[in-house]
Design a protein around this motif. Structure first.
Motif, PDB file in Angstrom:
ATOM      1  N   LEU A 173       0.864  -1.181   0.000  1.00 41.84           N
ATOM      2  CA  LEU A 173       0.000   0.000   0.000  1.00 41.84           C
ATOM      3  C   LEU A 173       0.898   1.228   0.000  1.00 41.84           C
ATOM      4  O   LEU A 173       1.799   1.342   0.837  1.00 41.84           O
ATOM      5  N   ARG A 174       0.645   2.169  -0.952  1.00 36.92           N
ATOM      6  CA  ARG A 174       1.524   3.323  -1.135  1.00 36.92           C
ATOM      7  C   ARG A 174       0.800   4.608  -0.769  1.00 36.92           C
ATOM      8  O   ARG A 174      -0.424   4.727  -0.935  1.00 36.92           O
ATOM      9  N   ASP A 175       1.595   5.603  -0.296  1.00 34.47           N
ATOM     10  CA  ASP A 175       1.033   6.918  -0.009  1.00 34.47           C
ATOM     11  C   ASP A 175       1.065   7.758  -1.282  1.00 34.47           C
ATOM     12  O   ASP A 175       1.403   7.268  -2.371  1.00 34.47           O
ATOM     13  N   ASP A 176       0.705   9.053  -1.163  1.00 32.20           N
ATOM     14  CA  ASP A 176       0.612   9.897  -2.352  1.00 32.20           C
ATOM     15  C   ASP A 176       1.972  10.210  -2.953  1.00 32.20           C
ATOM     16  O   ASP A 176       2.055  10.766  -4.052  1.00 32.20           O
ATOM     17  N   ARG A 177       3.056   9.886  -2.258  1.00 32.60           N
ATOM     18  CA  ARG A 177       4.401  10.059  -2.826  1.00 32.60           C
ATOM     19  C   ARG A 177       4.917   8.782  -3.463  1.00 32.60           C
ATOM     20  O   ARG A 177       6.038   8.737  -3.949  1.00 32.60           O
ATOM     21  N   GLY A 178       4.102   7.739  -3.428  1.00 34.32           N
ATOM     22  CA  GLY A 178       4.527   6.474  -3.997  1.00 34.32           C
ATOM     23  C   GLY A 178       5.323   5.612  -3.050  1.00 34.32           C
ATOM     24  O   GLY A 178       5.811   4.541  -3.441  1.00 34.32           O
ATOM     25  N   GLU A 179       5.469   6.033  -1.796  1.00 32.02           N
ATOM     26  CA  GLU A 179       6.221   5.268  -0.805  1.00 32.02           C
ATOM     27  C   GLU A 179       5.316   4.226  -0.149  1.00 32.02           C
ATOM     28  O   GLU A 179       4.147   4.490   0.151  1.00 32.02           O
ATOM     29  N   ILE A 180       5.875   3.031   0.070  1.00 30.72           N
ATOM     30  CA  ILE A 180       5.108   1.946   0.705  1.00 30.72           C
ATOM     31  C   ILE A 180       5.020   2.219   2.208  1.00 30.72           C
ATOM     32  O   ILE A 180       6.036   2.406   2.874  1.00 30.72           O
ATOM     33  N   TYR A 181       3.809   2.280   2.707  1.00 31.40           N
ATOM     34  CA  TYR A 181       3.630   2.533   4.136  1.00 31.40           C
ATOM     35  C   TYR A 181       2.979   1.350   4.866  1.00 31.40           C
ATOM     36  O   TYR A 181       2.932   1.330   6.100  1.00 31.40           O
ATOM     37  N   ALA A 182       2.467   0.356   4.102  1.00 31.31           N
ATOM     38  CA  ALA A 182       1.804  -0.782   4.753  1.00 31.31           C
ATOM     39  C   ALA A 182       1.766  -1.958   3.772  1.00 31.31           C
ATOM     40  O   ALA A 182       2.002  -1.809   2.578  1.00 31.31           O
ATOM     41  N   VAL A 183       1.463  -3.132   4.328  1.00 34.33           N
ATOM     42  CA  VAL A 183       1.303  -4.348   3.527  1.00 34.33           C
ATOM     43  C   VAL A 183      -0.098  -4.886   3.782  1.00 34.33           C
ATOM     44  O   VAL A 183      -0.506  -5.073   4.935  1.00 34.33           O
ATOM     45  N   GLY A 184      -0.838  -5.074   2.688  1.00 36.13           N
ATOM     46  CA  GLY A 184      -2.184  -5.611   2.803  1.00 36.13           C
ATOM     47  C   GLY A 184      -2.195  -7.097   2.482  1.00 36.13           C
ATOM     48  O   GLY A 184      -1.368  -7.584   1.703  1.00 36.13           O
ATOM     49  N   GLY A 185      -3.131  -7.808   3.058  1.00 40.25           N
ATOM     50  CA  GLY A 185      -3.263  -9.236   2.799  1.00 40.25           C
ATOM     51  C   GLY A 185      -4.707  -9.646   2.659  1.00 40.25           C
ATOM     52  O   GLY A 185      -5.558  -9.224   3.458  1.00 40.25           O
ATOM     53  N   VAL A 186      -4.977 -10.402   1.619  1.00 40.98           N
ATOM     54  CA  VAL A 186      -6.322 -10.944   1.397  1.00 40.98           C
ATOM     55  C   VAL A 186      -6.185 -12.464   1.262  1.00 40.98           C
ATOM     56  O   VAL A 186      -5.495 -12.947   0.364  1.00 40.98           O
ATOM     57  N   SER A 187      -6.816 -13.199   2.186  1.00 36.18           N
ATOM     58  CA  SER A 187      -6.724 -14.672   2.186  1.00 36.18           C
ATOM     59  C   SER A 187      -8.110 -15.266   1.994  1.00 36.18           C
ATOM     60  O   SER A 187      -9.044 -14.934   2.723  1.00 36.18           O
ATOM     61  N   THR A 188      -8.203 -16.152   0.987  1.00 36.17           N
ATOM     62  CA  THR A 188      -9.479 -16.798   0.672  1.00 36.17           C
ATOM     63  C   THR A 188      -9.364 -18.292   0.940  1.00 36.17           C
ATOM     64  O   THR A 188      -8.402 -18.947   0.507  1.00 36.17           O
ATOM     65  N   ASP A 189     -10.340 -18.836   1.657  1.00 32.29           N
ATOM     66  CA  ASP A 189     -10.364 -20.267   1.973  1.00 32.29           C
ATOM     67  C   ASP A 189     -10.644 -21.062   0.701  1.00 32.29           C
ATOM     68  O   ASP A 189     -11.708 -20.939   0.095  1.00 32.29           O
ATOM     69  N   VAL A 190      -9.657 -21.852   0.291  1.00 30.76           N
ATOM     70  CA  VAL A 190      -9.783 -22.647  -0.941  1.00 30.76           C
ATOM     71  C   VAL A 190      -9.651 -24.140  -0.662  1.00 30.76           C
ATOM     72  O   VAL A 190      -9.334 -24.924  -1.564  1.00 30.76           O
ATOM     73  N   THR A 191      -9.928 -24.502   0.573  1.00 25.71           N
ATOM     74  CA  THR A 191      -9.770 -25.917   0.934  1.00 25.71           C
ATOM     75  C   THR A 191     -10.687 -26.812   0.104  1.00 25.71           C
ATOM     76  O   THR A 191     -10.266 -27.872  -0.390  1.00 25.71           O
ATOM     77  N   ASP A 192     -11.945 -26.401  -0.073  1.00 22.03           N
ATOM     78  CA  ASP A 192     -12.912 -27.222  -0.789  1.00 22.03           C
ATOM     79  C   ASP A 192     -12.579 -27.345  -2.271  1.00 22.03           C
ATOM     80  O   ASP A 192     -13.076 -28.244  -2.964  1.00 22.03           O
ATOM     81  N   ARG A 193     -11.742 -26.425  -2.767  1.00 25.41           N
ATOM     82  CA  ARG A 193     -11.411 -26.472  -4.188  1.00 25.41           C
ATOM     83  C   ARG A 193      -9.958 -26.871  -4.438  1.00 25.41           C
ATOM     84  O   ARG A 193      -9.461 -26.733  -5.539  1.00 25.41           O
ATOM     85  N   ARG A 194      -9.301 -27.326  -3.368  1.00 25.53           N
ATOM     86  CA  ARG A 194      -7.906 -27.705  -3.513  1.00 25.53           C
ATOM     87  C   ARG A 194      -7.736 -28.848  -4.513  1.00 25.53           C
ATOM     88  O   ARG A 194      -6.736 -28.881  -5.234  1.00 25.53           O
ATOM     89  N   GLU A 195      -8.716 -29.782  -4.502  1.00 26.11           N
ATOM     90  CA  GLU A 195      -8.586 -30.932  -5.361  1.00 26.11           C
ATOM     91  C   GLU A 195      -8.648 -30.561  -6.842  1.00 26.11           C
ATOM     92  O   GLU A 195      -8.007 -31.202  -7.690  1.00 26.11           O
ATOM     93  N   ALA A 196      -9.434 -29.518  -7.145  1.00 25.77           N
ATOM     94  CA  ALA A 196      -9.554 -29.089  -8.545  1.00 25.77           C
ATOM     95  C   ALA A 196      -8.411 -28.126  -8.840  1.00 25.77           C
ATOM     96  O   ALA A 196      -8.548 -26.896  -8.753  1.00 25.77           O
ATOM     97  N   GLU A 197      -7.234 -28.722  -9.178  1.00 23.62           N
ATOM     98  CA  GLU A 197      -6.028 -27.909  -9.336  1.00 23.62           C
ATOM     99  C   GLU A 197      -6.141 -26.930 -10.503  1.00 23.62           C
ATOM    100  O   GLU A 197      -5.735 -25.766 -10.404  1.00 23.62           O
TER     101      GLU A 197
END
Length: 760
Positions: free
Chosen positions: A453-477
């Motif tokens: 995540l960047r501020d208005d100067r283009g500098e990184i000020y944070a790290v975002g994470g989005v995790s989705t549960d894919v256990t039920d679809r693990r078998e369908a590679e």
């Protein structure tokens, strides 16, 4: 017949008698001169000597006449000798007094710090002191004798001085306390305080003038500097949108700015001076302020900062923050109050809107099936959603501000999370990966995307994470792989969209700054313009050089005003006024503005202008501003002079680049009929590492005070608003840089000639 003589017979018979009569006459003449009084002491001394000598001689002749034994003759001779001695003593005293006065006068002329001078009836210098000869840069005061002001000053100043002196001689009235600006033939300039008076003889007849001039250059420059600073300060406070005021202990206004007067409903700031807040505001507003003023004046409080609400005449509520401090004189006594009222309604609304936006975003995140989190560069959690709380069984109030090691019981997992975050921070790229977590004692697979995540100067000020549960679809590679690729693509699009939003916000902020700076500069430019108008009226008609210089200065002010307007346009979204015009005319106008600067820096200009160019739709002053900026940049890139080539031609586009951040993507198309304006220099060119940053506002490689870094950003926006394109690149032959402006050509009209042909 015998001729009769007028001379008595006894006189003819006695030559000694005639001698005695002559001596008596000389004596009486000398005494007479002493009696009426001569103007010069030397004349009086000579007359006294002649009279005394005549009387003594006459007395001894009489003594020989009457005989040696004549007692009366002896008494008379003794008396005449005594009178002669007395006259000689008086003569000696007069000479000594005259010498003393001469010494006093010479000492005064020599040591007085001002310039003293005496002039005759024709305004020629009779006597000057050493200070004046030094001021006129003469070796000795005698070098100035017999000369006039025309030998030292220009004709205008010398004629004015001669006119004043003739008026003094005519009326006998002195001129006192006159301040004059002096400029000598050798270029020396200064200010003097002059006093001129009539120079009279003993009878009171005016025989010339004398005067004293004191050098007050430093005093005048100090006064002018203080006046400029006072005007600058006044312009500054009047240009502030905040309401500034100064009140005395009786709560009467001493100083208010324009914003304060407008807010109070006064016609001007002057109308509020000497009046109290109760004269403009209701009691419910001024009651609290009066108590605060008394506390400040009594020293019970050092500063007052209070936010309150005021309803205007239209019934609209305004949030106002008032700041007041005591005002002390040089002796440390409290002599009043200085305050400022700031309308923060827009800020409060923006803060409320931001809080509402954050609340809605949190609701969206909480209702998302994904696990969402955001961590600072140091690894502390800034935000989590409900999915995160349910996954780890922790309340968000416990998680926020903590690290993975504080939240997770497994140090190895926490260390792995930290390494992945560090990888994102170092690379600045999106990191997609599969992660496995134990939820309620059971392993679950999550498709995680970590992104910066960047501020208005283009500098990184944070790290975002989005995790989705894919256990039920693990078998369908295969399905999982496609989903993951789609997710990465979506996040990349989100990143680009976010960068565009950040860039847009940055440009908006810079626009607001540019607008503020422009408004700060307009008032001093207007004051300078009025000063030039006043100066132009006082320049003689025959002084062509001065008039040409003033006209150049006026053109410079107009150029500065256009640049200021350009800064305002940079912060506004209004459309330009586009009219058909010949490109060559714009080029020539821009070259005329910078002709002197280029010639002074040893730059040669080569014009390669197309002869039959079509017209283009342009805002003439704005495009002229762009060309002036490009020409000045080219000149500054060549430190020891060089050659600038300005070229215009028409062509067909064959290389339209698609840049989603530029307006040109919807204006310039392949095979368009365009006109190009190029500015080529012979400087060192543009370093490769700077080519991507040259359009960033405030980016500059020039020394402090030479460039602001706004020129190319403003120029690019102006060209884009012309539906054109501005390119800055290095020349293919490696001999310098090339700036190219590409504009759409106006479609030809039946029976209409090209603008270039009409201009030629």
């Amino acid at each position: 017949m015998e001729e009769k003589s007028d001379i008595p017979s006894e006189a003819r018979d006695d030559p000694a008698r005639s001698l005695r009569m002559a001596l008596a006459f000389c004596g009486l003449l000398g005494v007479g001169i002493l009696a009426v009084g001569a103007e010069h002491p030397a004349i009086r001394a000579a007359a006294g000597s002649v009279g005394a000598l005549s009387i003594v001689t006459l007395s001894w002749n009489l003594r020989r006449k009457v005989g040696v034994n004549s007692r009366e003759a002896e008494i008379l001779a003794e008396r005449l000798v005594a009178e002669c001695d007395e006259l000689e003593q008086k003569l000696s005293d007069v000479r000594e007094e005259h010498q003393t006065l001469e010494r006093f006068f010479d000492a005064l002329m020599e040591h007085v710090p001002s310039s003293l001078y005496f002039k005759d009836i024709d305004s020629r210098f009779l006597k000057v002191n050493q200070k004046m000869s030094e001021w006129f840069r003469c070796g000795h005061p005698s070098d100035m004798l017999g000369k006039t002001d025309h030998d030292f000053f220009d004709v205008s100043h010398a004629d004015d001085a001669l006119k004043d002196e003739r008026e003094i001689i005519r009326t006998g009235q002195a001129i006192v306390g006159k301040i004059e600006h002096e400029e000598f033939h050798d270029g020396k300039k200064g200010w003097v305080l002059t006093n001129k008076m009539p120079f009279r003889d003993q009878s009171g007849r005016v025989i010339g003038t004398f005067g004293m001039s004191s050098d007050v250059t430093e005093l005048m420059e100090t006064r002018n500097t203080l006046e400029r600073e006072r005007n600058m300060l006044r312009s500054l406070i009047d240009s502030f949108p905040d309401r500034i005021f100064v009140r005395d202990p009786g709560r009467q206004y001493l100083v208010v700015n324009r914003s304060m007067a407008e807010w109070a409903g006064a016609k001007s700031p002057t109308e509020m001076l000497g009046r109290r807040p109760e004269d403009f505001f209701p009691q419910r507003v001024t009651g609290k302020g009066m108590d605060e003023d008394l506390d400040l004046l009594a020293g019970e409080r050092e500063v007052v900062i209070r936010e309150w609400v005021m309803t205007d005449a239209d019934g609209v509520d305004h949030s106002v923050v008032t700041t007041k401090v005591p005002w002390f004189d040089v002796d440390g006594r409290c002599v009043g109050i200085v305050g400022m009222d700031r309308d923060v309604s827009a800020e409060r609304r923006a803060r409320a809107e931001l809080a509402e936006t954050q609340r809605r975003l949190q609701e969206v995140m909480d209702n998302s099936p994904a696990v969402v989190s955001m961590k600072s560069r140091t690894g502390t959690y800034l935000m989590v959603n409900r999915g995160f709380e349910e996954m780890f069984g922790l309340d968000r109030q416990v998680v926020l501000g903590k690290t993975d090691e504080d939240v997770l019981g497994d140090k190895e997992v926490a260390q792995a999370f930290r390494e992945r975050d560090r990888e994102v921070l170092e690379s600045g790229e999106v990191l997609p990966l599969d992660e496995r977590f134990y939820v309620d004692g059971h392993p679950r697979w999550y498709a995680t995307v970590r992104f910066p995540l960047r501020d208005d100067r283009g500098e990184i000020y944070a790290v975002g994470g989005v995790s989705t549960d894919v256990t039920d679809r693990r078998e369908a590679e295969d399905s999982m792989r496609r989903l993951n690729e789609d997710l990465v693509k979506v996040n990349q699009d989100l990143q680009r969209a976010q960068e565009q939003l950040i860039q847009a916000e940055k440009m908006e902020s810079i626009g607001r700054l540019a607008s503020g700076v422009a408004h700060e500069v307009k008032n001093p430019l207007a004051m300078i313009g009025m000063g030039l108008e006043l100066l132009a009226r006082k320049v003689p008609e025959e002084d062509e050089t001065a008039r040409e210089t003033i006209e150049r200065m006026k053109r410079g002010i107009e150029r500065a005003k256009r640049i200021v307007r350009g800064l305002v346009d940079f912060s506004s979204a209004r459309q330009f006024k586009l009219d058909p015009a010949c490109p060559n005319s714009v080029v020539k106008d821009a070259l005329s503005l910078v002709e002197y600067q280029l010639r002074k820096e040893g730059v040669t200009v080569v014009e390669e202008l197309g002869e039959t160019l079509p017209q283009v739709q342009i805002d003439l002053p704005k495009l002229e501003q762009v060309l002036v900026n490009l020409l000045i940049n080219a000149q500054q890139a060549m430190e020891k002079g060089g050659t600038i080539t300005v070229r215009t031609y028409e062509t067909r586009l064959s290389d339209v680049k698609r840049d989603e951040g530029l307006r040109t993507r919807s204006h310039l198309r392949m095979n368009d009929h365009v006109v190009c304006i190029e500015v080529l220099d012979t400087g060192p060119g543009i370093p490769e590492e700077n080519l991507k940053k040259i359009y960033d506002p405030f980016f500059t490689t020039k020394p402090t005070g030479v460039g602001t870094g706004l020129g190319l950003a403003v120029s690019r926006k102006i060209v884009e608003l012309h539906q054109g394109r501005l390119e800055l690149l290095n020349r293919e032959d490696g001999q310098g840089a090339l700036a190219r402006i590409t504009l759409n050509a106006c479609p030809p009209v039946a029976g209409e000639v090209h603008a270039g042909e009409a201009a030629s």
